[in-house]
Design an enzyme around this catalytic site. Structure first.
Site, mmCIF file in Angstrom:
data_model
loop_
_atom_site.group_PDB
_atom_site.id
_atom_site.type_symbol
_atom_site.label_atom_id
_atom_site.label_comp_id
_atom_site.label_asym_id
_atom_site.label_seq_id
_atom_site.Cartn_x
_atom_site.Cartn_y
_atom_site.Cartn_z
ATOM 1 N N HIS A 9 0.840 -5.962 -4.906
ATOM 2 C CA HIS A 9 1.795 -5.798 -6.006
ATOM 3 C C HIS A 9 1.007 -6.176 -7.541
ATOM 4 O O HIS A 9 1.498 -5.248 -8.754
ATOM 5 C CB HIS A 9 2.444 -6.809 -5.936
ATOM 6 C CG HIS A 9 3.630 -6.311 -4.916
ATOM 7 N ND1 HIS A 9 4.608 -6.432 -4.702
ATOM 8 C CD2 HIS A 9 3.011 -6.855 -3.521
ATOM 9 C CE1 HIS A 9 5.325 -6.096 -3.240
ATOM 10 N NE2 HIS A 9 4.082 -6.136 -2.782
ATOM 11 N N ASP A 106 9.834 -6.275 -9.258
ATOM 12 C CA ASP A 106 10.330 -5.720 -7.878
ATOM 13 C C ASP A 106 11.615 -7.478 -6.835
ATOM 14 O O ASP A 106 12.109 -7.084 -6.820
ATOM 15 C CB ASP A 106 8.635 -5.436 -6.957
ATOM 16 C CG ASP A 106 7.595 -6.637 -6.937
ATOM 17 O OD1 ASP A 106 7.829 -8.137 -7.856
ATOM 18 O OD2 ASP A 106 6.316 -6.450 -6.743
ATOM 19 N N THR A 127 6.239 -1.307 -4.746
ATOM 20 C CA THR A 127 5.296 -0.822 -4.339
ATOM 21 C C THR A 127 5.226 -0.783 -3.025
ATOM 22 O O THR A 127 3.914 -0.018 -2.488
ATOM 23 C CB THR A 127 4.546 -2.569 -4.563
ATOM 24 O OG1 THR A 127 5.161 -2.731 -3.313
ATOM 25 C CG2 THR A 127 3.768 -2.942 -5.811
ATOM 26 N N GLN A 327 -13.283 -1.951 -1.317
ATOM 27 C CA GLN A 327 -12.667 -1.022 0.061
ATOM 28 C C GLN A 327 -13.139 0.577 -1.330
ATOM 29 O O GLN A 327 -13.555 1.336 0.151
ATOM 30 C CB GLN A 327 -11.560 -1.209 -0.333
ATOM 31 C CG GLN A 327 -10.693 0.304 0.963
ATOM 32 C CD GLN A 327 -9.218 -0.351 1.312
ATOM 33 O OE1 GLN A 327 -9.016 -1.300 1.766
ATOM 34 N NE2 GLN A 327 -8.073 0.315 1.022
ATOM 35 N N HIS A 342 -4.617 -0.457 8.207
ATOM 36 C CA HIS A 342 -3.590 -0.488 8.930
ATOM 37 C C HIS A 342 -2.130 -0.107 8.297
ATOM 38 O O HIS A 342 -0.743 -0.396 8.321
ATOM 39 C CB HIS A 342 -3.515 -2.057 7.845
ATOM 40 C CG HIS A 342 -3.706 -2.864 6.578
ATOM 41 N ND1 HIS A 342 -4.266 -1.837 5.837
ATOM 42 C CD2 HIS A 342 -2.993 -2.952 6.004
ATOM 43 C CE1 HIS A 342 -3.926 -2.349 5.010
ATOM 44 N NE2 HIS A 342 -3.052 -3.189 4.485
ATOM 45 N N SER A 347 -3.285 1.148 0.486
ATOM 46 C CA SER A 347 -4.688 1.807 1.023
ATOM 47 C C SER A 347 -4.494 2.780 1.541
ATOM 48 O O SER A 347 -5.412 3.500 1.326
ATOM 49 C CB SER A 347 -5.463 0.920 2.221
ATOM 50 O OG SER A 347 -5.252 -0.639 2.114
ATOM 51 N N GLY A 365 6.037 -4.732 9.128
ATOM 52 C CA GLY A 365 6.902 -3.914 8.667
ATOM 53 C C GLY A 365 6.572 -2.364 7.935
ATOM 54 O O GLY A 365 7.203 -1.422 8.378
ATOM 55 N N ASP A 366 6.824 -2.470 6.454
ATOM 56 C CA ASP A 366 6.474 -1.021 6.132
ATOM 57 C C ASP A 366 5.725 -0.740 6.453
ATOM 58 O O ASP A 366 5.732 1.243 6.407
ATOM 59 C CB ASP A 366 6.927 -1.150 4.578
ATOM 60 C CG ASP A 366 5.608 -1.754 3.881
ATOM 61 O OD1 ASP A 366 4.764 -2.777 4.576
ATOM 62 O OD2 ASP A 366 4.318 -0.608 3.396
ATOM 63 N N GLN A 367 4.872 -0.610 6.975
ATOM 64 C CA GLN A 367 3.502 -0.191 7.546
ATOM 65 C C GLN A 367 4.302 1.171 8.513
ATOM 66 O O GLN A 367 3.193 2.011 8.824
ATOM 67 C CB GLN A 367 1.912 -0.888 8.328
ATOM 68 C CG GLN A 367 1.672 -1.969 6.640
ATOM 69 C CD GLN A 367 1.513 -2.797 7.666
ATOM 70 O OE1 GLN A 367 0.413 -2.780 8.939
ATOM 71 N NE2 GLN A 367 0.909 -3.933 6.687
#
Length: 448
Positions: A9, A106, A127, A327, A342, A347, A365-367
């Site tokens: 975040h 947020d 986010t 990354q 993930h 990402s 969750g949101d993934q």
């Protein structure tokens, strides 16, 4: 800027800050005091972006000195949110002194009621994807009178974009209800906190563009009756640092587009049996792989969690590392051909901006919603098949990777073509600038 104290975040807000100051804005960024040094490398305009150190109050249940989610375990996060809520007087005093035009936030849902009497506009900067916010828009009013059910969450809400194929499985809906309904700070659930942020702010902003998520942004706008600000892709500047020598040498010894790279972020921890299925799936592909994973639950370190004989069998072909890894630089390396992610929103954005094929393995969750949007709606990646209980097997991992790495197959061709189309769009000259200019124009309109 006052984002939730998690590195994903904090950096997301800082990337947007870099874009805004290039258009003449001055920004004050509230940051936990001992975390400032971690963010300095991302601050490209230190004369215009000033970090304001925040002392995080100690809360029972938090380790001494804990400041961000990187310092704690997942069950401790509600305590960290309580600590952030306790900074209310400090933030109010700072806002009275600084007199900004806007506050971006947020999770600190109390900021609008604090800022409005001071003549300050508030923008809730999300986010996560607009698709997540749209799917979880479960009704009007407060969540205290909305009954969330497993069956209700398995399908989207009324009026959801009809062309979308986003749906949740039963085990995902159950997990979403558990997470959203749990206390996140004192006497408030996570869902209630988010709903309050959306309903009280002056505008909602997303790090996205209409070409990717237009229908979802429109749904959120209609649902909450709020202006929506599109920040565009907000592509971070390439890191000034170079890839660590050991990874540069290892990747340099592999063929172009041959390496599987896997990273699940700095916070997520797998169960040991799922960790083993994942790495055994990589082994089954017979391709070189580099996995950045935290040690699973119950294991002191990465090596202690390996299946019997695994280290010897993958010697020279595969690496599993438990430390922090670069990354962005690894994804851009010409040897990397597949990114197993993930499905964290940051990402996925980084994956879209590079040429490696995407394999989607959402965990929480949101993934789940991000994965459906990418695999079913945009068709830019392949999601790993799971059992009814949400578990995956080594064979499912291998199958998903092989399907995207085989660019002569129907699936491989389709996702490569779609990925390439969106990548070209996002990196098109002037594309991002037009969105940031539009974002600033919307901010001016809010002041009128």
């Amino acid at each position: 800027m006052y984002p939730w104290f998690a590195m994903g975040h904090l950096t997301t807000f800082l990337h947007l800050s870099n874009k805004l100051v290039e258009r003449g804005h001055k920004i004050f960024f509230f940051v936990p005091s001992k975390t400032i040094h971690k963010l300095e490398q991302f601050n490209l305009h230190r004369d215009l972006i000033s970090f304001v150190p925040i002392t995080v109050p100690h809360v029972e249940g938090l380790p001494p000195g804990a400041e961000t989610t990187a310092d704690i375990t997942y069950p401790m996060q509600p305590n960290l949110m309580t600590a952030m809520d306790m900074t209310h007087p400090i933030i109010e005093a700072s806002l009275r002194q600084l007199k900004p035009r806007f506050v971006f936030f947020d999770f600190t849902h109390w900021l609008p009621s604090m800022a409005h009497p001071l003549g300050i506009k508030t923008i809730c900067y999300c986010t996560v994807s607009s698709a997540v916010n749209a799917y979880l828009s479960m009704g009007k009013g407060t969540l205290k009178n909305i009954q969330l059910t497993e069956a209700g969450l398995m399908g989207p809400p009324e009026g959801f974009p009809p062309a979308s194929m986003i749906r949740l499985y039963a085990h995902e809906a159950r997990q979403m209800i558990d997470q959203g309904g749990r206390e996140f700070g004192k006497n408030i659930s996570f869902f209630e906190r988010i709903l309050s942020s959306y309903t009280e702010c002056d505008a909602i902003a997303f790090k996205t563009c209409r070409e990717l998520e237009g229908p979802y942004c429109e749904y959120v706008q209609n649902h909450y009756k709020k202006p929506i600000l599109h920040a565009g892709p907000v592509v971070p500047e390439p890191p000034a640092s170079k890839l660590d020598e050991k990874w540069a040498n290892w990747l340099g010894g592999c063929k172009p587009k041959s390496v599987i790279f896997c990273a699940f972020g700095s916070e997520f921890v797998l169960r040991k049996d799922q960790f083993q299925e994942l790495v055994l799936g990589f082994e089954l592909t017979s391709l070189p792989f580099l996995a950045a994973l935290r040690p699973p639950f119950g294991a002191e370190n990465i090596e202690a969690a390996f299946p019997k004989g695994f280290t010897k069998r993958i010697l020279g072909r595969g690496v599993v590392d438990g430390g922090w890894i670069q990354q962005q630089l690894i994804l851009a390396h010409p040897s990397v051909g597949c990114f197993v992610t993930h499905c964290g929103y940051g990402s996925l954005s980084e994956g879209l901006l590079n040429e490696c094929q995407l394999v989607l393995l959402p965990n929480v969750g949101d993934q789940f919603i991000n994965a459906r949007m990418m695999s079913r709606d945009l068709k830019v990646g392949v999601e790993v098949e799971k059992e009814e209980d949400g578990m995956f097997t080594r064979h499912a991992i291998c199958k998903a990777i092989q399907s995207v790495m085989d660019i002569d197959s129907e699936v491989g061709k389709e996702v490569k073509e779609n990925h390439g189309k969106f990548r070209e769009l996002l990196l098109q000259k002037g594309f991002e600038n037009s969105y940031i200019d539009g974002f600033v124009q919307k901010m001016h309109e809010l002041l009128q």
